[in-house]
Design a protein around this motif. Sequence first.
Motif, PDB file in Angstrom:
ATOM      1  N   MET A  20     -32.444  65.552  28.567  1.00 44.23           N
ATOM      2  CA  MET A  20     -32.493  65.077  29.758  1.00 44.23           C
ATOM      3  C   MET A  20     -31.426  63.624  29.967  1.00 44.23           C
ATOM      4  N   TYR A  21     -30.877  63.567  31.030  1.00 39.05           N
ATOM      5  CA  TYR A  21     -29.862  62.629  31.244  1.00 39.05           C
ATOM      6  C   TYR A  21     -30.288  61.831  32.515  1.00 39.05           C
ATOM      7  N   VAL A  22     -30.041  60.885  33.083  1.00 42.79           N
ATOM      8  CA  VAL A  22     -29.967  60.322  33.986  1.00 42.79           C
ATOM      9  C   VAL A  22     -28.551  59.566  34.817  1.00 42.79           C
ATOM     10  N   TYR A  30     -36.975  57.964  31.367  1.00 45.13           N
ATOM     11  CA  TYR A  30     -38.368  57.805  30.607  1.00 45.13           C
ATOM     12  C   TYR A  30     -39.123  58.993  30.305  1.00 45.13           C
ATOM     13  N   SER A  31     -39.761  58.590  29.518  1.00 45.47           N
ATOM     14  CA  SER A  31     -40.896  59.843  29.121  1.00 45.47           C
ATOM     15  C   SER A  31     -42.439  59.179  29.144  1.00 45.47           C
ATOM     16  N   PRO A  32     -43.448  59.707  28.832  1.00 49.50           N
ATOM     17  CA  PRO A  32     -44.742  59.067  28.656  1.00 49.50           C
ATOM     18  C   PRO A  32     -44.597  57.828  27.536  1.00 49.50           C
ATOM     19  N   ASN A  33     -43.886  57.998  26.712  1.00 54.21           N
ATOM     20  CA  ASN A  33     -43.664  57.012  25.525  1.00 54.21           C
ATOM     21  C   ASN A  33     -42.880  55.931  25.917  1.00 54.21           C
ATOM     22  N   LEU A  34     -41.687  56.265  26.485  1.00 49.90           N
ATOM     23  CA  LEU A  34     -40.595  54.987  26.625  1.00 49.90           C
ATOM     24  C   LEU A  34     -40.168  55.278  27.985  1.00 49.90           C
ATOM     25  N   MET A  35     -39.603  54.043  28.444  1.00 47.06           N
ATOM     26  CA  MET A  35     -39.070  53.828  29.947  1.00 47.06           C
ATOM     27  C   MET A  35     -38.050  52.613  29.736  1.00 47.06           C
ATOM     28  N   THR A  36     -36.797  53.128  30.495  1.00 46.93           N
ATOM     29  CA  THR A  36     -35.570  52.248  30.626  1.00 46.93           C
ATOM     30  C   THR A  36     -35.496  51.860  32.020  1.00 46.93           C
ATOM     31  N   VAL A  37     -35.391  50.432  32.718  1.00 49.94           N
ATOM     32  CA  VAL A  37     -35.362  50.037  33.767  1.00 49.94           C
ATOM     33  C   VAL A  37     -34.215  48.982  33.739  1.00 49.94           C
ATOM     34  N   GLU A  38     -33.351  49.269  34.998  1.00 45.88           N
ATOM     35  CA  GLU A  38     -32.083  48.215  35.255  1.00 45.88           C
ATOM     36  C   GLU A  38     -32.526  47.290  36.258  1.00 45.88           C
ATOM     37  N   LEU A  58     -31.349  45.064  31.296  1.00 43.89           N
ATOM     38  CA  LEU A  58     -31.784  46.545  30.929  1.00 43.89           C
ATOM     39  C   LEU A  58     -33.373  46.301  30.193  1.00 43.89           C
ATOM     40  N   ASP A  59     -34.381  46.595  30.662  1.00 44.58           N
ATOM     41  CA  ASP A  59     -35.524  46.380  30.141  1.00 44.58           C
ATOM     42  C   ASP A  59     -36.099  47.778  29.649  1.00 44.58           C
ATOM     43  N   VAL A  60     -36.630  47.633  28.493  1.00 42.76           N
ATOM     44  CA  VAL A  60     -37.266  48.882  27.741  1.00 42.76           C
ATOM     45  C   VAL A  60     -38.717  48.820  27.534  1.00 42.76           C
ATOM     46  N   PHE A  61     -39.467  49.706  27.880  1.00 45.49           N
ATOM     47  CA  PHE A  61     -40.921  49.742  27.593  1.00 45.49           C
ATOM     48  C   PHE A  61     -41.536  50.671  26.983  1.00 45.49           C
ATOM     49  N   THR A  62     -42.474  50.462  26.203  1.00 47.22           N
ATOM     50  CA  THR A  62     -43.414  51.500  25.547  1.00 47.22           C
ATOM     51  C   THR A  62     -44.804  51.230  25.384  1.00 47.22           C
ATOM     52  N   ARG A  96     -44.130  52.473  32.032  1.00 43.49           N
ATOM     53  CA  ARG A  96     -44.782  51.705  33.009  1.00 43.49           C
ATOM     54  C   ARG A  96     -45.270  52.488  34.242  1.00 43.49           C
ATOM     55  N   GLU A  97     -46.287  53.180  34.312  1.00 45.35           N
ATOM     56  CA  GLU A  97     -46.886  54.068  35.126  1.00 45.35           C
ATOM     57  C   GLU A  97     -46.859  53.377  36.447  1.00 45.35           C
TER      58      GLU A  97
END
Length: 109
Positions: free
Chosen positions: A1-3, A24-32, A96-100, A103-104
């Motif tokens: 997958m790519y964005v 993002y996936s259920p386990n990881l998300m990137t947010v600018e 750039l924020d990365v969450f695990t 973030r639903e």
Amino acid sequence: MYVENKNIPLEPAGEGVERKILAYSPNLMTVELQFKKGAVGAKHSHPHEQIGYLISGSLLYQEDGQEDKVLVTGDTYYVAPNVIHGVVALEDTMLLDVFTPMREDFIKK
């Protein structure tokens, strides 16, 4: 997958703050996030682990129990789950924020 970043619209995320939800996936998300000078990311907490990377600009990072710290382009920070934290943009800033896990609450239903 790519964005492709160019295809993701900015959305409001507070006064003077806009964000793009990237890959993002259920386990990881990137947010600018884009902050205008003076914009405040109000202090808050969440159950996710978070790492932030300053793409450009500078901000005052605030975390309960820690001394406030000025961060600049290239700096990173880590937030443990449920820790109260926030930021103030000292100049126009891109982050750039990365969450695990992901973030639903950021995903529109």
